[in-house]
Design a protein around this motif. Structure first.
Motif, PDB file in Angstrom:
ATOM      1  N   GLU A   1      45.096  48.945  46.645  1.00  0.00           N
ATOM      2  CA  GLU A   1      46.077  48.617  45.615  1.00  0.00           C
ATOM      3  C   GLU A   1      47.503  48.941  46.087  1.00  0.00           C
ATOM      4  O   GLU A   1      48.442  48.204  45.788  1.00  0.00           O
ATOM      5  N   LEU A   2      47.643  50.032  46.825  1.00  0.00           N
ATOM      6  CA  LEU A   2      48.956  50.367  47.388  1.00  0.00           C
ATOM      7  C   LEU A   2      49.394  49.296  48.387  1.00  0.00           C
ATOM      8  O   LEU A   2      50.536  48.849  48.363  1.00  0.00           O
ATOM      9  N   VAL A   3      48.479  48.869  49.230  1.00  0.00           N
ATOM     10  CA  VAL A   3      48.787  47.818  50.201  1.00  0.00           C
ATOM     11  C   VAL A   3      49.228  46.544  49.466  1.00  0.00           C
ATOM     12  O   VAL A   3      50.221  45.920  49.836  1.00  0.00           O
TER      13      VAL A   3
ATOM     14  N   ALA B   1      50.545  46.333  46.470  1.00  0.00           N
ATOM     15  CA  ALA B   1      51.847  46.585  45.854  1.00  0.00           C
ATOM     16  C   ALA B   1      52.971  46.518  46.897  1.00  0.00           C
ATOM     17  O   ALA B   1      54.053  46.000  46.612  1.00  0.00           O
ATOM     18  N   LEU B   2      52.707  47.027  48.083  1.00  0.00           N
ATOM     19  CA  LEU B   2      53.709  46.959  49.148  1.00  0.00           C
ATOM     20  C   LEU B   2      54.016  45.507  49.520  1.00  0.00           C
ATOM     21  O   LEU B   2      55.165  45.153  49.764  1.00  0.00           O
ATOM     22  N   ILE B   3      52.985  44.675  49.532  1.00  0.00           N
ATOM     23  CA  ILE B   3      53.182  43.259  49.853  1.00  0.00           C
ATOM     24  C   ILE B   3      53.930  42.569  48.715  1.00  0.00           C
ATOM     25  O   ILE B   3      54.935  41.887  48.941  1.00  0.00           O
ATOM     26  N   GLU B   4      53.455  42.755  47.489  1.00  0.00           N
ATOM     27  CA  GLU B   4      54.031  42.055  46.338  1.00  0.00           C
ATOM     28  C   GLU B   4      55.454  42.498  46.016  1.00  0.00           C
ATOM     29  O   GLU B   4      56.326  41.674  45.751  1.00  0.00           O
ATOM     30  N   ARG B   5      55.688  43.795  46.000  1.00  0.00           N
ATOM     31  CA  ARG B   5      56.987  44.323  45.568  1.00  0.00           C
ATOM     32  C   ARG B   5      58.005  44.431  46.688  1.00  0.00           C
ATOM     33  O   ARG B   5      59.205  44.330  46.457  1.00  0.00           O
ATOM     34  N   GLU B   6      57.512  44.707  47.893  1.00  0.00           N
ATOM     35  CA  GLU B   6      58.421  45.012  48.998  1.00  0.00           C
ATOM     36  C   GLU B   6      58.369  44.004  50.145  1.00  0.00           C
ATOM     37  O   GLU B   6      59.179  44.070  51.052  1.00  0.00           O
ATOM     38  N   GLY B   7      57.374  43.112  50.102  1.00  0.00           N
ATOM     39  CA  GLY B   7      57.223  42.158  51.198  1.00  0.00           C
ATOM     40  C   GLY B   7      56.820  42.829  52.500  1.00  0.00           C
ATOM     41  O   GLY B   7      57.049  42.301  53.587  1.00  0.00           O
ATOM     42  N   LEU B   8      56.202  43.994  52.388  1.00  0.00           N
ATOM     43  CA  LEU B   8      55.848  44.794  53.567  1.00  0.00           C
ATOM     44  C   LEU B   8      54.334  44.775  53.735  1.00  0.00           C
ATOM     45  O   LEU B   8      53.595  45.285  52.896  1.00  0.00           O
ATOM     46  N   LYS B   9      53.877  44.166  54.820  1.00  0.00           N
ATOM     47  CA  LYS B   9      52.451  44.009  55.067  1.00  0.00           C
ATOM     48  C   LYS B   9      51.946  45.121  55.973  1.00  0.00           C
ATOM     49  O   LYS B   9      52.438  45.289  57.094  1.00  0.00           O
ATOM     50  N   ARG B  10      51.001  45.901  55.486  1.00  0.00           N
ATOM     51  CA  ARG B  10      50.358  46.949  56.280  1.00  0.00           C
ATOM     52  C   ARG B  10      48.854  46.889  56.027  1.00  0.00           C
ATOM     53  O   ARG B  10      48.414  46.603  54.924  1.00  0.00           O
ATOM     54  N   HIS B  11      48.081  47.182  57.039  1.00  0.00           N
ATOM     55  CA  HIS B  11      46.622  47.216  56.906  1.00  0.00           C
ATOM     56  C   HIS B  11      46.222  48.492  56.160  1.00  0.00           C
ATOM     57  O   HIS B  11      46.844  49.549  56.371  1.00  0.00           O
ATOM     58  N   PRO B  12      45.205  48.431  55.315  1.00  0.00           N
ATOM     59  CA  PRO B  12      44.753  49.643  54.613  1.00  0.00           C
ATOM     60  C   PRO B  12      44.440  50.804  55.556  1.00  0.00           C
ATOM     61  O   PRO B  12      44.709  51.965  55.227  1.00  0.00           O
ATOM     62  N   ASP B  13      43.905  50.504  56.727  1.00  0.00           N
ATOM     63  CA  ASP B  13      43.601  51.573  57.685  1.00  0.00           C
ATOM     64  C   ASP B  13      44.870  52.282  58.148  1.00  0.00           C
ATOM     65  O   ASP B  13      44.842  53.478  58.452  1.00  0.00           O
ATOM     66  N   THR B  14      45.979  51.567  58.197  1.00  0.00           N
ATOM     67  CA  THR B  14      47.250  52.187  58.568  1.00  0.00           C
ATOM     68  C   THR B  14      47.631  53.244  57.544  1.00  0.00           C
ATOM     69  O   THR B  14      48.010  54.367  57.909  1.00  0.00           O
ATOM     70  N   ILE B  15      47.512  52.904  56.267  1.00  0.00           N
ATOM     71  CA  ILE B  15      47.829  53.856  55.197  1.00  0.00           C
ATOM     72  C   ILE B  15      46.880  55.049  55.255  1.00  0.00           C
ATOM     73  O   ILE B  15      47.304  56.203  55.162  1.00  0.00           O
ATOM     74  N   ARG B  16      45.598  54.780  55.431  1.00  0.00           N
ATOM     75  CA  ARG B  16      44.612  55.871  55.518  1.00  0.00           C
ATOM     76  C   ARG B  16      44.935  56.808  56.684  1.00  0.00           C
ATOM     77  O   ARG B  16      44.873  58.032  56.545  1.00  0.00           O
ATOM     78  N   ASN B  17      45.268  56.234  57.826  1.00  0.00           N
ATOM     79  CA  ASN B  17      45.588  57.055  59.000  1.00  0.00           C
ATOM     80  C   ASN B  17      46.846  57.887  58.787  1.00  0.00           C
ATOM     81  O   ASN B  17      46.925  59.028  59.244  1.00  0.00           O
ATOM     82  N   ILE B  18      47.819  57.347  58.081  1.00  0.00           N
ATOM     83  CA  ILE B  18      49.022  58.118  57.753  1.00  0.00           C
ATOM     84  C   ILE B  18      48.658  59.280  56.844  1.00  0.00           C
ATOM     85  O   ILE B  18      49.068  60.417  57.070  1.00  0.00           O
ATOM     86  N   GLU B  19      47.864  58.998  55.821  1.00  0.00           N
ATOM     87  CA  GLU B  19      47.461  60.053  54.883  1.00  0.00           C
ATOM     88  C   GLU B  19      46.663  61.154  55.563  1.00  0.00           C
ATOM     89  O   GLU B  19      46.778  62.329  55.198  1.00  0.00           O
TER      90      GLU B  19
END
Length: 81
Positions: A24-26, A28-46
């Protein structure tokens, strides 16, 4: 600006407080910010396996409706991370 492992924990806390899954965060990042990131990228950051850059931190702060400094650990946490 790079984000530390301690910052990843804060990002996860904010995401969970916003009642968002990683996917859902991914979305939202695409819809609101136009920023495409893979879910695994977010998980790895966390998990502290990857670092987020300035652009991603700012975009997440806008999605969470908080200041970007709320996603960054204080200096004491950075030292102990």
């Amino acid at each position: 600006m790079q984000v530390t492992k301690a910052d990843g924990r804060k990002i996860r806390e904010r995401r969970e407080a916003a009642d968002l899954t990683v996917d859902e965060l991914v979305d939202a990042l695409i819809e609101r910010e136009g920023l495409k990131r893979h879910p695994d990228t977010i998980r790895n950051i966390e998990l502290g396996h990857a670092k987020a850059g300035f652009k991603l931190v700012n975009a997440m702060a806008r999605v969470f409706e908080c200041d970007r400094t709320d996603l960054l650990a204080d200096e004491d946490a950075r030292v102990s991370a």
